[in-house]
Design a protein around this motif. Sequence first.
Motif, PDB file in Angstrom:
ATOM      1  N   GLU A  35      -6.810  31.651  17.867  1.00 14.62           N
ATOM      2  CA  GLU A  35      -6.463  32.571  17.762  1.00 14.62           C
ATOM      3  C   GLU A  35      -6.044  32.978  15.987  1.00 14.62           C
ATOM      4  OE1 GLU A  35      -3.219  33.500  20.785  1.00 14.62           O
ATOM      5  OE2 GLU A  35      -3.061  31.313  20.254  1.00 14.62           O
ATOM      6  N   GLY A  36      -6.939  32.131  15.145  1.00 20.68           N
ATOM      7  CA  GLY A  36      -6.927  32.992  14.183  1.00 20.68           C
ATOM      8  C   GLY A  36      -5.499  32.080  12.445  1.00 20.68           C
ATOM      9  N   TYR A  37      -4.837  31.393  13.264  1.00 22.76           N
ATOM     10  CA  TYR A  37      -3.507  31.211  12.450  1.00 22.76           C
ATOM     11  C   TYR A  37      -3.957  29.673  12.204  1.00 22.76           C
ATOM     12  CZ  TYR A  37      -0.819  34.416  15.985  1.00 22.76           C
ATOM     13  OH  TYR A  37      -0.293  35.748  16.621  1.00 22.76           O
ATOM     14  N   LEU A  38      -3.144  29.570  10.971  1.00 24.77           N
ATOM     15  CA  LEU A  38      -3.663  28.680   9.988  1.00 24.77           C
ATOM     16  C   LEU A  38      -2.287  27.845   9.276  1.00 24.77           C
ATOM     17  CD1 LEU A  38      -4.553  32.066   8.670  1.00 24.77           C
ATOM     18  CD2 LEU A  38      -6.041  29.645   7.137  1.00 24.77           C
ATOM     19  N   ARG A  39      -2.445  26.821   9.859  1.00 19.95           N
ATOM     20  CA  ARG A  39      -0.873  25.801   9.189  1.00 19.95           C
ATOM     21  C   ARG A  39      -1.142  25.258   8.341  1.00 19.95           C
ATOM     22  NH1 ARG A  39       0.253  20.477  11.515  1.00 19.95           N
ATOM     23  NH2 ARG A  39      -2.221  19.908  11.787  1.00 19.95           N
ATOM     24  N   LEU A  40      -0.207  25.290   7.230  1.00 18.76           N
ATOM     25  CA  LEU A  40      -0.356  25.226   5.990  1.00 18.76           C
ATOM     26  C   LEU A  40       1.117  23.934   5.800  1.00 18.76           C
ATOM     27  CD1 LEU A  40       0.772  29.289   4.071  1.00 18.76           C
ATOM     28  CD2 LEU A  40      -1.614  27.474   5.252  1.00 18.76           C
TER      29      LEU A  40
END
Length: 366
Positions: free
Chosen positions: A173-178
């Motif tokens: 879904e385009g969420y970036l995990r940092l």
Amino acid sequence: MDKKKLIYILTGFMGVMVAIIIVVAIVNWLGGKKLSYSQVEDKMITAAQSYYSSNENLLPQLEGSSVTVDTSTLVNGKYLSQVSDMVPEGVDCTGKVIVTKNGTRYLYSPMLSCGDDYQTKKFVDVITANNPIVTEGDGLYLIGNVNKFKGEYINNYVKIDEFLWRILDIDSEGYLRLIYVDKATEDMEETYVWDDRYNVDKDGNIGINNYDLSRIKQSLLMLEQGNVYLSEDAKAKMAYRNICVGKRSGSNLEFNIDEECEIVISNQLFGLPYAIDYVVASTDANCNDLDDRSCENYNYLMNSSLSSWTLNGQKEKSYRVFSVSRAGYSISDASADKALRPTVYLSNNVLFESGEGTKGNPYIIK
């Protein structure tokens, strides 16, 4: 006519003409003053905030959902000047503001489109454009339905406030995990127990590895209330996502989080890495399971010196919890003291400002 009177009339006339010229010049200067595209975006945000302040019922209601308002609506409602009056002559622009609900906060993302002259960029689009999918070497890999960074020399640094994070992966879904990778400050030097309650299996205060009732869950919720890792402004850019808190079998050496995701907690701001995160980042051909020492090679996460808890307990022993460090994963007593290396999700509507992703020139988000 008296000569003196004539002089007074002419002097007055000249004064009026000068005043008119000055006024016209000021009006032309004000009317002709153009803004930078960044300044136009700022005005779009302010206008949208005013618009939704008057129309609160139109704000998104569900976590992670968004609504959009066009600049034409803002102009017609007198919240915003014509965009054409703010940009250089001859530049044709359209725009909209995306408003996303992140927890109790709203992220306002102005999207300005001015043809070849300027385009607002979403952060996730910049990252995927800069990192096409690869199948060997350092880079971004497609693993299942998630894009993961693997390798030793990875330009995936992100600076938020004054701290450095690195991008672990990007979901479908385009969420970036940092993951937080900066040095610990005085406020971050504290270590935490995962849990220290009395455990009947061990007849001692060695902890119970049930995340939902654990001390570590409370610690993460307390971090959310404070501003140690993220300012209030930065929190508006973070998504509240599901995190997997199920227990993992100590004999499961596979590169998956299937067992962890048997139990999911929704809408949590801070998480922690999973056991596989530190090993799956390796590109060594001999890194095939969690126990392979080769996973320490060609692995950007193995430069992280702080030992950190994961979210997940061990299935076989009610007091044991997975942890990670530069040596990979291990299983520790829940009552042990370890630092935290939090993970967060960036909203898929966060915008790109600058940077190349290197440690010296990290990505900056708007």
